[in-house]
Design a protein around this motif. Structure first.
Motif, PDB file in Angstrom:
ATOM      1  N   ASP A  73       1.063  -1.376  -0.186  1.00  0.00           N
ATOM      2  CA  ASP A  73      -0.033   0.001   0.044  1.00  0.00           C
ATOM      3  C   ASP A  73       0.893   1.115   0.274  1.00  0.00           C
ATOM      4  N   TRP A  74       1.852   1.233   1.210  1.00  0.00           N
ATOM      5  CA  TRP A  74       2.773   2.091   0.736  1.00  0.00           C
ATOM      6  C   TRP A  74       3.385   2.690  -0.540  1.00  0.00           C
ATOM      7  N   VAL A  75       3.906   1.719  -1.498  1.00  0.00           N
ATOM      8  CA  VAL A  75       5.068   1.376  -2.423  1.00  0.00           C
ATOM      9  C   VAL A  75       3.629   2.188  -3.147  1.00  0.00           C
ATOM     10  N   GLY A  76       2.792   1.836  -3.154  1.00  0.00           N
ATOM     11  CA  GLY A  76       1.296   2.461  -4.626  1.00  0.00           C
ATOM     12  C   GLY A  76       1.515   3.863  -4.304  1.00  0.00           C
ATOM     13  N   ARG A  77       1.153   4.000  -3.125  1.00  0.00           N
ATOM     14  CA  ARG A  77       0.513   5.833  -2.434  1.00  0.00           C
ATOM     15  C   ARG A  77       2.085   6.290  -2.920  1.00  0.00           C
ATOM     16  N   ALA A  78       2.579   5.962  -2.834  1.00  0.00           N
ATOM     17  CA  ALA A  78       4.658   6.550  -3.535  1.00  0.00           C
ATOM     18  C   ALA A  78       4.116   6.917  -4.813  1.00  0.00           C
ATOM     19  N   ALA A  79       4.191   5.751  -5.853  1.00  0.00           N
ATOM     20  CA  ALA A  79       3.816   5.858  -7.155  1.00  0.00           C
ATOM     21  C   ALA A  79       2.960   6.347  -7.835  1.00  0.00           C
ATOM     22  N   TRP A  80       2.304   7.102  -7.160  1.00  0.00           N
ATOM     23  CA  TRP A  80       0.979   7.579  -7.659  1.00  0.00           C
ATOM     24  C   TRP A  80       1.580   8.790  -7.346  1.00  0.00           C
ATOM     25  N   TYR A  81       2.621   9.329  -5.931  1.00  0.00           N
ATOM     26  CA  TYR A  81       3.067  10.980  -5.873  1.00  0.00           C
ATOM     27  C   TYR A  81       3.748  10.744  -7.402  1.00  0.00           C
ATOM     28  N   LEU A  82       4.493   9.865  -7.220  1.00  0.00           N
ATOM     29  CA  LEU A  82       5.710  10.171  -8.203  1.00  0.00           C
ATOM     30  C   LEU A  82       5.495   9.804 -10.029  1.00  0.00           C
ATOM     31  N   ARG A  83       4.948   9.353  -9.844  1.00  0.00           N
ATOM     32  CA  ARG A  83       4.644   9.468 -11.493  1.00  0.00           C
ATOM     33  C   ARG A  83       3.941  10.891 -12.920  1.00  0.00           C
ATOM     34  N   PRO A  84       3.593  11.776 -11.528  1.00  0.00           N
ATOM     35  CA  PRO A  84       4.203  12.679 -12.581  1.00  0.00           C
ATOM     36  C   PRO A  84       5.593  13.381 -12.480  1.00  0.00           C
ATOM     37  N   LEU A  85       6.376  12.417 -11.965  1.00  0.00           N
ATOM     38  CA  LEU A  85       8.034  13.126 -12.250  1.00  0.00           C
ATOM     39  C   LEU A  85       8.806  12.282 -13.137  1.00  0.00           C
ATOM     40  N   ARG A  86       7.865  10.827 -13.020  1.00  0.00           N
ATOM     41  CA  ARG A  86       8.710   9.868 -14.638  1.00  0.00           C
ATOM     42  C   ARG A  86       8.314  10.321 -16.052  1.00  0.00           C
ATOM     43  N   ASP A  87       7.044  10.856 -15.467  1.00  0.00           N
ATOM     44  CA  ASP A  87       6.361  11.600 -17.377  1.00  0.00           C
ATOM     45  C   ASP A  87       6.946  12.941 -17.888  1.00  0.00           C
ATOM     46  N   HIS A  88       7.194  14.148 -16.167  1.00  0.00           N
ATOM     47  CA  HIS A  88       8.345  14.335 -16.583  1.00  0.00           C
ATOM     48  C   HIS A  88       9.758  14.309 -17.158  1.00  0.00           C
ATOM     49  N   GLY A 146       0.192  -2.201 -11.378  1.00  0.00           N
ATOM     50  CA  GLY A 146       1.609  -2.770 -10.716  1.00  0.00           C
ATOM     51  C   GLY A 146       2.856  -3.047 -11.175  1.00  0.00           C
ATOM     52  N   GLY A 147       3.080  -3.088 -12.941  1.00  0.00           N
ATOM     53  CA  GLY A 147       3.803  -3.270 -13.702  1.00  0.00           C
ATOM     54  C   GLY A 147       3.781  -1.575 -13.812  1.00  0.00           C
ATOM     55  N   ASP A 148       3.641  -0.642 -13.299  1.00  0.00           N
ATOM     56  CA  ASP A 148       3.496   0.850 -14.254  1.00  0.00           C
ATOM     57  C   ASP A 148       4.312   1.005 -12.768  1.00  0.00           C
ATOM     58  N   ASN A 149       3.486   1.001 -11.588  1.00  0.00           N
ATOM     59  CA  ASN A 149       4.487   1.383 -10.314  1.00  0.00           C
ATOM     60  C   ASN A 149       5.548   0.787 -10.672  1.00  0.00           C
ATOM     61  N   TRP A 150       6.143  -0.340 -11.379  1.00  0.00           N
ATOM     62  CA  TRP A 150       7.713  -0.760 -10.836  1.00  0.00           C
ATOM     63  C   TRP A 150       7.955   0.395 -11.911  1.00  0.00           C
TER      64      TRP A 150
END
Length: 507
Positions: A216-231, A456-460
């Protein structure tokens, strides 16, 4: 060591002494033979690693095997030293360099019991000292941060209650700090420790956390971090040259009770070999399949040189998009002929010529693009032209269905893309830059077995992107993730995520 005065006069005692010495000598010979055997294994593995390299040995498995053999060698050498009561003939290979200066120094003084001279009883004075340093570790420990927020009321107007707002958190109402979440992410995606193993490690210190809680922690962190990967990906689309590759990502398919094969696409930029000023970058994108339209969507807006392997999807992209030019990889050409080198003189001859190209590349690495192009035109072009004529001639002499014929056809059908490095000093000889970026994905895949879902693959892909960019730019991923997650939890503006990048805002 025996001297003449120590030898017994009695014949039986002398015979017993000789037999004892012989047994000790046999023991030492056994240890010596074992040491030499293990050393030979290590040298063979090092030759395999640094000499002619097999394309089939997993480099991570190689490291695991090598460290086990080295540990066995150390044990055998120590046993030999203990048996002989002398130092081994060959000094052990140990790290004798100075330890990093930023580490805390805890000094301990080992002094004599008395400062009185053992000869005359006079006072001793210090004339020097011996100083040694050993690397120590304090095992990771957990602590609890207790946040108190006093509430205040007014005696004059009882309706007024004043209290400071609660600090922002990535996991609202949860127990982890951003530092702990960063540790979980780095352990999973950089150190390749699956969540269930991390839960076992925490349990040894009495902290009982279910694997699903960590997930759950990993998923929540990935949600916050996804805009950085897109950047990162958007920044890379503005580059004039990129590397691209892909690798499989097994994903659980609950409906069928088994796994399906997704894809992790990797795009990389590294201009350091020709002195470019842009920071190196890598971006991963998960997709459920390997269709040719995937890289086209990922690279929408990109115009320039795309260095790739022989996958046909990239060729389709270049045909549909006139602003994308493909440069192919000489390492993949080499790989085709390497597999045949033991049985084919033609393959050996091709490998020799390709090795000459790589020797030239070693000399010009770090030079400007113009210098690289000048040297390549003078020295590499004649080799490439001669190789083309050689392959064309041999290709007509062998069956097109033979493995050698297939290797020759692989090279000749991609020849225009293989030639492009001669006319542009920014282009590398191979695609190894992005292949190196894929290795951490492969190791994580091996340890975690599969992702739990497409999400989960996208979070990865998201978290691995940011961790690998930290590593590429010499940044501690744990410290960077801690600071970045804290900033995001406190509402860092979405249109300024470039400020959070490991290299700063470049766009």
């Amino acid at each position: 060591m025996l001297i003449e005065a120590d030898l017994p006069e009695d014949v039986e005692a002398l015979r017993a002494l000789v037999l004892e010495q012989a047994r000790e000598l046999d023991t030492l010979k056994t240890f010596r033979d074992e040491v030499e055997r293990l050393r030979a294994i290590i040298e063979a593995m090092q030759r395999h690693r640094f000499g002619r390299r097999s394309e089939q040995l997993d480099p991570d498995q190689f490291e695991l095997a090598l460290e086990e053999v080295e540990a066995a060698l150390a044990a055998a050498e120590h046993a030999q030293e203990q048996a002989s009561k002398q130092k081994a003939e060959r000094p052990r290979k140990t790290n004798r360099g100075s330890l990093p200066t930023h580490l805390e120094r805890i000094e301990q003084v080992v002094d004599v019991e008395s400062h009185d001279c053992p000869c005359c009883g006079g006072a001793l004075h210090q004339i020097g000292e011996d100083v040694s340093e050993r690397l120590d570790v304090v095992p990771a420990t957990f602590r609890v941060l207790v946040t108190r927020r006093p509430r205040y009321g007014c005696r004059s107007c009882e309706s007024a209650i004043v209290q400071a707002p609660a600090p922002a958190r990535i996991v609202e109402g949860g127990i982890p700090t951003e530092t702990l979440i960063a540790q979980v992410l780095v352990s999973k995606y950089a150190d390749h420790l699956p969540l269930y193993r991390q839960a076992q490690i925490y349990a040894r210190q009495g902290v009982q956390l279910d694997r699903s809680t960590l997930a759950d922690w990993v998923g929540r962190a990935a949600w916050y971090l996804r805009p950085l990967r897109d950047h990162v990906l958007e920044e890379m689309r503005r580059s004039g040259r990129l590397f691209a590759d892909e690798t499989t990502a097994p994903v659980l398919d609950p409906g069928r009770g088994r796994t399906k094969t997704g894809q992790l696409w990797a795009y990389a930029r590294d201009d350091r070999p020709w002195g470019g000023s842009d920071p190196p970058m890598v971006a991963y994108v998960y997709a459920a399949d390997r269709k040719a339209e995937r890289p086209e969507a990922h690279l929408e807006g990109f115009a320039g040189i795309l260095q790739v392997d022989g996958y046909g999807g990239y060729a389709a992209l270049a045909r549909r998009r006139g602003d994308v030019t493909l440069a192919f990889c000489w390492a993949h050409v080499r790989r085709k002929f390497y597999e045949l080198a033991d049985s084919s003189p033609v393959a050996s001859d091709v490998l020799r010529r390709i090795a000459e190209l790589y020797a030239i590349e070693d000399e010009v690495r770090g030079s400007s693009a113009r210098q690289r192009q000048t040297v390549r035109n003078a020295r590499s072009r004649p080799i490439v032209d001669d190789l083309h004529q050689y392959l064309d001639t041999r290709g007509r002499q062998v069956s097109t269905k033979s493995r050698l014929g297939e290797a020759i056809r692989y090279a000749l059908t991609r020849w225009d893309g293989l030639l492009r490095f001669l006319d542009d000093g920014r282009i590398d000889l191979d695609n190894n830059t992005v292949e190196r970026s894929i290795r951490p994905l492969a190791l994580n895949r091996k340890n975690a077995l599969f992702a739990g879902s497409d999400e989960g693959g996208d979070n990865w892909a998201v978290i691995a992107t940011l961790i690998e960019n930290c590593k590429l730019n010499g940044i501690d991923p744990n410290a960077w993730l801690t600071a970045t997650l804290s900033s995001l939890a406190n509402g860092h503006p979405a249109n300024r995520v470039g400020e959070l990048m490991p290299w700063g805002d470049v766009g």
